[in-house]
Design a protein around this motif. Sequence first.
Motif, PDB file in Angstrom:
ATOM      1  N   ASN A   1      74.872  41.681  44.348  1.00 21.34           N
ATOM      2  CA  ASN A   1      74.955  41.382  45.783  1.00 21.34           C
ATOM      3  C   ASN A   1      74.108  40.167  46.138  1.00 21.34           C
ATOM      4  OD1 ASN A   1      76.662  43.555  46.210  1.00 21.34           O
ATOM      5  ND2 ASN A   1      75.007  44.936  46.797  1.00 21.34           N
ATOM      6  N   LEU A   2      72.926  40.080  45.546  1.00 17.58           N
ATOM      7  CA  LEU A   2      72.055  38.940  45.791  1.00 17.58           C
ATOM      8  C   LEU A   2      72.707  37.652  45.317  1.00 17.58           C
ATOM      9  CD1 LEU A   2      69.378  37.723  46.699  1.00 17.58           C
ATOM     10  CD2 LEU A   2      68.449  38.308  44.442  1.00 17.58           C
ATOM     11  N   GLU A   3      73.324  37.701  44.150  1.00 15.78           N
ATOM     12  CA  GLU A   3      74.001  36.517  43.630  1.00 15.78           C
ATOM     13  C   GLU A   3      75.100  36.069  44.590  1.00 15.78           C
ATOM     14  OE1 GLU A   3      76.254  34.802  39.675  1.00 15.78           O
ATOM     15  OE2 GLU A   3      76.184  36.959  39.963  1.00 15.78           O
ATOM     16  N   SER A   4      75.856  37.003  45.115  1.00 11.27           N
ATOM     17  CA  SER A   4      76.919  36.681  46.060  1.00 11.27           C
ATOM     18  C   SER A   4      76.354  36.037  47.322  1.00 11.27           C
ATOM     19  CB  SER A   4      77.695  37.956  46.411  1.00 11.27           C
ATOM     20  OG  SER A   4      78.656  37.690  47.397  1.00 11.27           O
ATOM     21  N   GLU A   5      75.286  36.607  47.847  1.00  9.83           N
ATOM     22  CA  GLU A   5      74.654  36.050  49.048  1.00  9.83           C
ATOM     23  C   GLU A   5      74.093  34.653  48.788  1.00  9.83           C
ATOM     24  OE1 GLU A   5      74.650  37.301  52.164  1.00  9.83           O
ATOM     25  OE2 GLU A   5      75.890  38.932  51.427  1.00  9.83           O
ATOM     26  N   MET A   6      73.497  34.459  47.617  1.00 11.18           N
ATOM     27  CA  MET A   6      72.922  33.155  47.283  1.00 11.18           C
ATOM     28  C   MET A   6      74.030  32.105  47.157  1.00 11.18           C
ATOM     29  SD  MET A   6      69.628  33.380  47.212  1.00 11.18           S
ATOM     30  CE  MET A   6      69.121  31.954  46.295  1.00 11.18           C
ATOM     31  N   ARG A   7      75.177  32.491  46.648  1.00 13.36           N
ATOM     32  CA  ARG A   7      76.305  31.547  46.554  1.00 13.36           C
ATOM     33  C   ARG A   7      76.777  31.138  47.948  1.00 13.36           C
ATOM     34  NH1 ARG A   7      75.887  29.514  41.602  1.00 13.36           N
ATOM     35  NH2 ARG A   7      75.847  31.145  40.051  1.00 13.36           N
ATOM     36  N   ILE A   8      76.778  32.091  48.879  1.00 11.69           N
ATOM     37  CA  ILE A   8      77.162  31.771  50.257  1.00 11.69           C
ATOM     38  C   ILE A   8      76.143  30.814  50.869  1.00 11.69           C
ATOM     39  CG2 ILE A   8      77.406  32.741  52.584  1.00 11.69           C
ATOM     40  CD1 ILE A   8      78.575  35.276  51.165  1.00 11.69           C
ATOM     41  N   VAL A   9      74.867  31.077  50.659  1.00 13.63           N
ATOM     42  CA  VAL A   9      73.811  30.190  51.162  1.00 13.63           C
ATOM     43  C   VAL A   9      73.992  28.796  50.585  1.00 13.63           C
ATOM     44  CG1 VAL A   9      71.326  29.706  51.034  1.00 13.63           C
ATOM     45  CG2 VAL A   9      72.129  32.005  51.625  1.00 13.63           C
ATOM     46  N   GLU A  10      74.252  28.748  49.296  1.00 10.74           N
ATOM     47  CA  GLU A  10      74.446  27.460  48.619  1.00 10.74           C
ATOM     48  C   GLU A  10      75.619  26.691  49.242  1.00 10.74           C
ATOM     49  OE1 GLU A  10      74.478  25.987  44.044  1.00 10.74           O
ATOM     50  OE2 GLU A  10      75.629  27.782  44.496  1.00 10.74           O
ATOM     51  N   MET A  11      76.694  27.404  49.557  1.00 10.35           N
ATOM     52  CA  MET A  11      77.868  26.780  50.153  1.00 10.35           C
ATOM     53  C   MET A  11      77.542  26.218  51.545  1.00 10.35           C
ATOM     54  SD  MET A  11      81.621  28.465  50.861  1.00 10.35           S
ATOM     55  CE  MET A  11      80.899  29.764  51.828  1.00 10.35           C
ATOM     56  N   ILE A  33      66.750  21.895  49.164  1.00 13.25           N
ATOM     57  CA  ILE A  33      67.148  23.277  49.426  1.00 13.25           C
ATOM     58  C   ILE A  33      68.181  23.727  48.403  1.00 13.25           C
ATOM     59  CG2 ILE A  33      68.190  24.834  51.094  1.00 13.25           C
ATOM     60  CD1 ILE A  33      67.020  23.083  53.312  1.00 13.25           C
ATOM     61  N   GLY A  34      69.153  22.897  48.122  1.00 11.46           N
ATOM     62  CA  GLY A  34      70.142  23.226  47.097  1.00 11.46           C
ATOM     63  C   GLY A  34      69.498  23.394  45.735  1.00 11.46           C
ATOM     64  N   TRP A  35      68.492  22.585  45.468  1.00  9.76           N
ATOM     65  CA  TRP A  35      67.755  22.688  44.214  1.00  9.76           C
ATOM     66  C   TRP A  35      67.055  24.036  44.118  1.00  9.76           C
ATOM     67  CZ3 TRP A  35      62.448  23.033  43.277  1.00  9.76           C
ATOM     68  CH2 TRP A  35      62.076  22.872  41.945  1.00  9.76           C
ATOM     69  N   LEU A  36      66.486  24.517  45.242  1.00 12.58           N
ATOM     70  CA  LEU A  36      65.842  25.826  45.264  1.00 12.58           C
ATOM     71  C   LEU A  36      66.837  26.934  44.926  1.00 12.58           C
ATOM     72  CD1 LEU A  36      63.533  25.751  48.422  1.00 12.58           C
ATOM     73  CD2 LEU A  36      62.815  26.162  46.069  1.00 12.58           C
ATOM     74  N   VAL A  37      68.020  26.863  45.545  1.00 10.90           N
ATOM     75  CA  VAL A  37      69.041  27.878  45.284  1.00 10.90           C
ATOM     76  C   VAL A  37      69.401  27.887  43.809  1.00 10.90           C
ATOM     77  CG1 VAL A  37      71.434  28.561  45.730  1.00 10.90           C
ATOM     78  CG2 VAL A  37      69.984  27.854  47.625  1.00 10.90           C
ATOM     79  N   GLN A  38      69.632  26.726  43.235  1.00  3.75           N
ATOM     80  CA  GLN A  38      69.988  26.644  41.818  1.00  3.75           C
ATOM     81  C   GLN A  38      68.866  27.176  40.930  1.00  3.75           C
ATOM     82  OE1 GLN A  38      72.869  25.988  40.269  1.00  3.75           O
ATOM     83  NE2 GLN A  38      73.690  25.985  42.334  1.00  3.75           N
ATOM     84  N   GLY A  39      67.622  26.870  41.297  1.00  3.56           N
ATOM     85  CA  GLY A  39      66.487  27.356  40.517  1.00  3.56           C
ATOM     86  C   GLY A  39      66.384  28.870  40.541  1.00  3.56           C
ATOM     87  N   ILE A  40      66.592  29.447  41.717  1.00  2.00           N
ATOM     88  CA  ILE A  40      66.529  30.907  41.849  1.00  2.00           C
ATOM     89  C   ILE A  40      67.660  31.551  41.071  1.00  2.00           C
ATOM     90  CG2 ILE A  40      66.744  32.821  43.481  1.00  2.00           C
ATOM     91  CD1 ILE A  40      65.382  30.878  45.547  1.00  2.00           C
ATOM     92  N   LEU A  41      68.858  31.037  41.232  1.00  2.00           N
ATOM     93  CA  LEU A  41      69.998  31.603  40.508  1.00  2.00           C
ATOM     94  C   LEU A  41      69.817  31.460  39.009  1.00  2.00           C
ATOM     95  CD1 LEU A  41      72.992  30.489  42.749  1.00  2.00           C
ATOM     96  CD2 LEU A  41      72.054  32.790  42.491  1.00  2.00           C
ATOM     97  N   GLY A  42      69.294  30.322  38.583  1.00  2.00           N
ATOM     98  CA  GLY A  42      69.068  30.106  37.150  1.00  2.00           C
ATOM     99  C   GLY A  42      68.040  31.064  36.576  1.00  2.00           C
ATOM    100  N   SER A  43      67.007  31.383  37.367  1.00  2.00           N
ATOM    101  CA  SER A  43      65.970  32.308  36.907  1.00  2.00           C
ATOM    102  C   SER A  43      66.450  33.745  36.922  1.00  2.00           C
ATOM    103  CB  SER A  43      64.735  32.201  37.809  1.00  2.00           C
ATOM    104  OG  SER A  43      64.163  30.928  37.729  1.00  2.00           O
ATOM    105  N   LEU A  44      67.250  34.071  37.925  1.00  2.00           N
ATOM    106  CA  LEU A  44      67.664  35.454  38.122  1.00  2.00           C
ATOM    107  C   LEU A  44      68.734  35.891  37.139  1.00  2.00           C
ATOM    108  CD1 LEU A  44      67.302  37.944  39.896  1.00  2.00           C
ATOM    109  CD2 LEU A  44      69.010  37.001  41.448  1.00  2.00           C
ATOM    110  N   PHE A  45      69.591  34.988  36.740  1.00  2.00           N
ATOM    111  CA  PHE A  45      70.753  35.389  35.957  1.00  2.00           C
ATOM    112  C   PHE A  45      70.666  34.966  34.500  1.00  2.00           C
ATOM    113  CE2 PHE A  45      71.878  35.233  40.406  1.00  2.00           C
ATOM    114  CZ  PHE A  45      72.177  36.556  40.579  1.00  2.00           C
ATOM    115  N   THR A  46      69.481  35.171  33.954  1.00  2.00           N
ATOM    116  CA  THR A  46      69.310  34.993  32.518  1.00  2.00           C
ATOM    117  C   THR A  46      69.604  36.341  31.857  1.00  2.00           C
ATOM    118  OG1 THR A  46      66.967  35.587  32.591  1.00  2.00           O
ATOM    119  CG2 THR A  46      67.525  33.231  32.875  1.00  2.00           C
TER     120      THR A  46
END
Length: 90
Positions: free
Chosen positions: A43-53, A12-25
């Motif tokens: 806003n999405l980046e902020s929410e994804m960081r919370i999910v990751e935490m 699950i953490g790997w999924l979050v990192q993959g999404i963030l890596g793809s989104l913030f190029t």
Amino acid sequence: MVVVGVVVDAAIGWLVQGILGSLFTAPMEAWARDVGLAEDVENLESEMRIVEMVLAAVEGRRIDNKPLTRSLDDLKELLCDAEDVMDELD
């Protein structure tokens, strides 16, 4: 008493990192600005960081709370859907 016993895995953490890596190029951020989605992406980046935490806090733990287990399963499914969307955008 029902024992759910779900163990949250590192995938699950790997999924979050993959999404963030793809989104913030750089190209994706430029596109988001061009189409007026920059604030939404932030806003999405902020929410994804919370999910990751949250996911990091429960990673590898046994979860005996059935509503929490369902929520984590839903979150995992949502992350898989988000990854599919990011693949399509890419």
